[in-house]
Design a protein around this motif. Structure first.
Motif, PDB file in Angstrom:
ATOM      1  N   UNK A  95       0.828  -1.211   0.000  1.00  0.00           N
ATOM      2  CA  UNK A  95       0.000   0.000   0.000  1.00  0.00           C
ATOM      3  C   UNK A  95       0.860   1.258   0.000  1.00  0.00           C
ATOM      4  N   UNK A  96       0.387   2.288  -0.665  1.00  0.00           N
ATOM      5  CA  UNK A  96       1.159   3.525  -0.737  1.00  0.00           C
ATOM      6  C   UNK A  96       1.473   4.081   0.650  1.00  0.00           C
ATOM      7  N   UNK A  97       0.579   3.898   1.610  1.00  0.00           N
ATOM      8  CA  UNK A  97       0.819   4.417   2.948  1.00  0.00           C
ATOM      9  C   UNK A  97       1.956   3.693   3.659  1.00  0.00           C
ATOM     10  N   UNK A  98       2.306   2.507   3.182  1.00  0.00           N
ATOM     11  CA  UNK A  98       3.374   1.726   3.801  1.00  0.00           C
ATOM     12  C   UNK A  98       4.649   1.681   2.958  1.00  0.00           C
ATOM     13  N   UNK A  99       4.615   2.313   1.803  1.00  0.00           N
ATOM     14  CA  UNK A  99       5.732   2.217   0.862  1.00  0.00           C
ATOM     15  C   UNK A  99       6.821   3.236   1.206  1.00  0.00           C
ATOM     16  N   UNK A 100       8.082   2.791   1.330  1.00  0.00           N
ATOM     17  CA  UNK A 100       9.172   3.737   1.563  1.00  0.00           C
ATOM     18  C   UNK A 100       9.297   4.729   0.402  1.00  0.00           C
ATOM     19  N   UNK A 101       9.710   5.946   0.725  1.00  0.00           N
ATOM     20  CA  UNK A 101       9.841   6.985  -0.291  1.00  0.00           C
ATOM     21  C   UNK A 101      10.752   6.535  -1.427  1.00  0.00           C
ATOM     22  N   UNK A 106      11.820   5.635  -7.029  1.00  0.00           N
ATOM     23  CA  UNK A 106      12.808   5.005  -7.912  1.00  0.00           C
ATOM     24  C   UNK A 106      12.315   4.789  -9.347  1.00  0.00           C
ATOM     25  N   UNK A 107      11.152   4.162  -9.572  1.00  0.00           N
ATOM     26  CA  UNK A 107      10.736   3.938 -10.969  1.00  0.00           C
ATOM     27  C   UNK A 107      10.457   5.229 -11.715  1.00  0.00           C
TER      28      UNK A 107
END
Length: 258
Positions: A95-101, A106-107
């Protein structure tokens, strides 16, 4: 043959899609330059092309390196087609709320940087001749795809780059076209899925179930093949597609909206 006497530069040519495209381009008469970071995979594709009677050369370089890309392009006698298939390091399934910056950005950074560097270098050479085709590929996830991390924003940025480049380069005789492709069975191995989503540790039965589910989401009810993607790219790179620019060809089988 569609690409007789064309010189095509393929970035990421050692990958599954890049290799399929390179083999098809060579079979259609192009002199293919295979570019990537790993000599072993590039050499394997070049050997296949040579065995089939085609012409291919390899160049080991990082397509994120502006100087390396520009120097390589300048060394070629001509550039008729440039196709960027460089992997971006996407992380999905979180989930975006749990994704590291870092995993989110990066992509986007990688995709925009490598596509801009390779397209600009090739287009400068193409503009001198007054013709040429710049191609790129993404998943078409820019219109709202949950659990895809930075993939959607990266695709959106690249889609916009294609449109803007096409608008600027069209008057100079160049075309810029994108392909949307996702969920290609030949590329969805257990190892590759794990590299993108650490939760996707699937056995063979689960993998086949995933592929069947993907097929069911498509308008055509079937998944695209590498051969179809490569053949579509060859057509778009050819003079027969001379009126196509600034747009995207959907070879995903037409995903049904969620």
């Amino acid at each position: 043959m569609l690409l007789t006497d064309k010189t095509a530069v393929i970035y990421g040519a050692g990958g599954s899609i890049g290799g399929a495209v390179a083999r098809t381009f060579a079979r259609e008469g192009a002199h293919v330059h295979l570019v990537g970071r790993t000599a072993k995979t590039l050499d394997a594709v070049a050997s296949d092309i040579a065995a089939a009677g085609g012409h291919a050369e390899t160049a080991v370089l990082d397509a994120l390196d502006e100087t390396a890309v520009t120097t390589h392009i300048a060394s070629l006698d001509a550039v008729d087609v440039s196709f960027n298939l460089v992997t971006r390091g996407d992380v999905q399934g979180v989930p975006l709320l749990d994704l590291p910056v870092e995993d989110f950005v990066r992509p986007v950074e990688t995709g925009v940087r490598t596509n801009f560097i390779t397209a600009r270098a090739a287009a400068r050479r193409m503009a001198e001749a007054g013709s040429g085709v710049v191609l790129t590929l993404d998943s078409g996830s820019a219109h709202g795809s949950p659990m895809m991390g930075g993939t959607g924003p990266a695709d959106a940025a690249i889609d916009t780059l294609v449109r803007n480049l096409a608008a600027e380069l069209g008057p100079r005789g160049l075309r810029v076209v994108g392909l949307w492709a996702a969920g290609v069975p030949e590329t969805l191995t257990r190892e590759k899925l794990l590299a993108v989503d650490s939760a996707m540790d699937l056995d063979e039965a689960a993998l086949q179930g995933l592929l069947a589910n993907l097929a069911g989401m498509r308008m055509t009810r079937r998944n695209p093949t590498l051969a179809e993607i490569a053949a579509t790219a060859a057509f778009l790179a050819s003079d027969l597609a001379g009126g196509i620019t600034g747009t995207f060809v959907n070879v995903t089988g037409g995903m049904v909206p969620h």
